[in-house]
Design an enzyme around this catalytic site. Structure first.
Site, mmCIF file in Angstrom:
data_model
loop_
_atom_site.group_PDB
_atom_site.id
_atom_site.type_symbol
_atom_site.label_atom_id
_atom_site.label_comp_id
_atom_site.label_asym_id
_atom_site.label_seq_id
_atom_site.Cartn_x
_atom_site.Cartn_y
_atom_site.Cartn_z
ATOM 1 N N HIS A 10 0.755 -1.461 -0.003
ATOM 2 C CA HIS A 10 0.158 -0.413 0.434
ATOM 3 C C HIS A 10 0.646 1.417 -0.465
ATOM 4 O O HIS A 10 0.605 1.981 -0.439
ATOM 5 C CB HIS A 10 -0.795 0.067 1.145
ATOM 6 C CG HIS A 10 -0.382 -0.327 2.365
ATOM 7 N ND1 HIS A 10 0.646 -1.716 2.809
ATOM 8 C CD2 HIS A 10 0.003 0.384 3.549
ATOM 9 C CE1 HIS A 10 0.837 -1.336 4.167
ATOM 10 N NE2 HIS A 10 1.089 -0.053 3.831
ATOM 11 N N CYS A 66 8.076 -0.753 -2.032
ATOM 12 C CA CYS A 66 6.973 -0.041 -0.681
ATOM 13 C C CYS A 66 7.362 1.081 -0.239
ATOM 14 O O CYS A 66 7.946 2.015 -0.860
ATOM 15 C CB CYS A 66 7.841 -1.081 0.542
ATOM 16 S SG CYS A 66 9.565 -1.266 0.960
ATOM 17 N N GLY A 69 11.206 0.969 0.149
ATOM 18 C CA GLY A 69 12.127 -0.090 -0.878
ATOM 19 C C GLY A 69 13.210 -1.108 -0.362
ATOM 20 O O GLY A 69 13.443 -1.962 -0.293
ATOM 21 N N GLY A 71 12.023 -3.486 2.772
ATOM 22 C CA GLY A 71 11.066 -4.736 3.306
ATOM 23 C C GLY A 71 10.856 -6.031 1.925
ATOM 24 O O GLY A 71 11.073 -6.997 1.451
ATOM 25 N N HIS A 99 26.853 -4.229 -12.544
ATOM 26 C CA HIS A 99 28.184 -5.036 -11.888
ATOM 27 C C HIS A 99 27.624 -6.187 -10.827
ATOM 28 O O HIS A 99 27.856 -7.417 -11.361
ATOM 29 C CB HIS A 99 28.608 -3.962 -10.243
ATOM 30 C CG HIS A 99 29.678 -3.212 -10.846
ATOM 31 N ND1 HIS A 99 30.483 -2.384 -10.371
ATOM 32 C CD2 HIS A 99 29.840 -2.232 -11.795
ATOM 33 C CE1 HIS A 99 31.368 -1.345 -10.510
ATOM 34 N NE2 HIS A 99 31.271 -1.731 -11.816
ATOM 35 N N ASN A 100 26.300 -6.198 -10.279
ATOM 36 C CA ASN A 100 25.463 -7.266 -9.761
ATOM 37 C C ASN A 100 24.534 -7.488 -10.831
ATOM 38 O O ASN A 100 23.577 -8.895 -10.057
ATOM 39 C CB ASN A 100 25.105 -6.897 -8.366
ATOM 40 C CG ASN A 100 25.175 -5.399 -7.160
ATOM 41 O OD1 ASN A 100 24.504 -4.096 -7.959
ATOM 42 N ND2 ASN A 100 26.342 -5.552 -7.264
ATOM 43 N N ARG A 110 8.338 6.082 -0.183
ATOM 44 C CA ARG A 110 7.843 7.637 1.601
ATOM 45 C C ARG A 110 9.912 8.110 1.394
ATOM 46 O O ARG A 110 9.835 9.417 1.601
ATOM 47 C CB ARG A 110 8.559 7.218 2.397
ATOM 48 C CG ARG A 110 6.700 6.334 2.628
ATOM 49 C CD ARG A 110 6.020 5.146 3.990
ATOM 50 N NE ARG A 110 5.446 5.339 4.079
ATOM 51 C CZ ARG A 110 4.378 4.456 5.019
ATOM 52 N NH1 ARG A 110 5.524 3.656 5.304
ATOM 53 N NH2 ARG A 110 3.406 3.907 5.405
HETATM 54 C C1 RB5 Z 1 4.782 0.271 5.403
HETATM 55 O O1 RB5 Z 1 3.896 0.772 6.336
HETATM 56 C C2 RB5 Z 1 6.364 0.250 5.779
HETATM 57 O O2 RB5 Z 1 7.034 -0.757 6.370
HETATM 58 C C3 RB5 Z 1 6.796 -1.268 4.017
HETATM 59 O O3 RB5 Z 1 5.973 -0.128 3.239
HETATM 60 C C4 RB5 Z 1 8.066 -1.010 4.084
HETATM 61 O O4 RB5 Z 1 8.634 0.091 4.237
HETATM 62 C C5 RB5 Z 1 9.313 -1.980 4.630
HETATM 63 O O5 RB5 Z 1 10.003 -2.214 4.519
#
Ligand code: RB5
Length: 147
Positions: A10, A66, A69, A71, A99-100, A110
């Site tokens: 999300h 995410c 980026g 997780g 390289h990888n 974010r």
């Molecule tokens: C979600 O709140 C957040 O934890 C996820 O998007 C990400 O940043 C995790 O690594």
């Protein structure tokens, strides 16, 4: 034309939508594995889905988003054969291909500006794996999956 799997949770939904459209505009085929809204979901599900699509050959490359980026990159990297790199700038984007031989690129909605993400995506797509001294290292990376 490349088949590219895209996925986000999300927190990465809006940037994933933007990057998917960018890929379509560049002439690529996009396999959108969700999320399909900003309803709360779990990033491991989507990182793994993109990883599986790439590892199986259903897609040649993958793009994950995410909040950070991080997780979603961890999730994708759990799948054998995936080399997912979280990237925050253009330099890292082309280096991780050169390289990888990263086959999945990950962004944090974010953390990164939309324009930087767009430029980084193009830098990654346009870069080529250099092989040579990097080839053996990438083989070692892939071998670690089986430990
Ligand atoms: C979600 O709140 C957040 O934890 C996820 O998007 C990400 O940043 C995790 O690594």
């Amino acid at each position: 034309m490349t088949i590219i799997a895209v996925g986000s949770d999300h927190a990465g939904y809006h940037l994933k939508e933007q990057l998917a459209q960018q890929l379509r505009d560049l002439g690529h085929e996009v396999l959108d594995l969700g999320a399909h809204s900003t309803d709360r979901v779990d990033y491991p599900d989507f990182g793994a889905a993109v990883g599986r699509a790439v590892a199986s050959g259903q897609a040649e490359l993958g793009v994950c988003v995410c909040g950070s980026g991080l997780g979603i990159a961890m999730a994708a990297n759990k799948i054998a054969g995936v080399r997912a790199a979280p990237v925050h700038d253009v330099t890292a984007a082309h280096l991780t291909r050169q390289h990888n031989n990263a086959n999945v690129i990950c962004f944090g909605e974010r953390l990164i500006g939309a324009d930087v993400a767009a430029e980084a995506l193009v830098a990654w797509l346009d870069a080529e794996f250099e092989g040579g001294r990097h080839a053996g290292r990438v083989e070692k990376l892939d071998g670690l999956t089986n430990e």
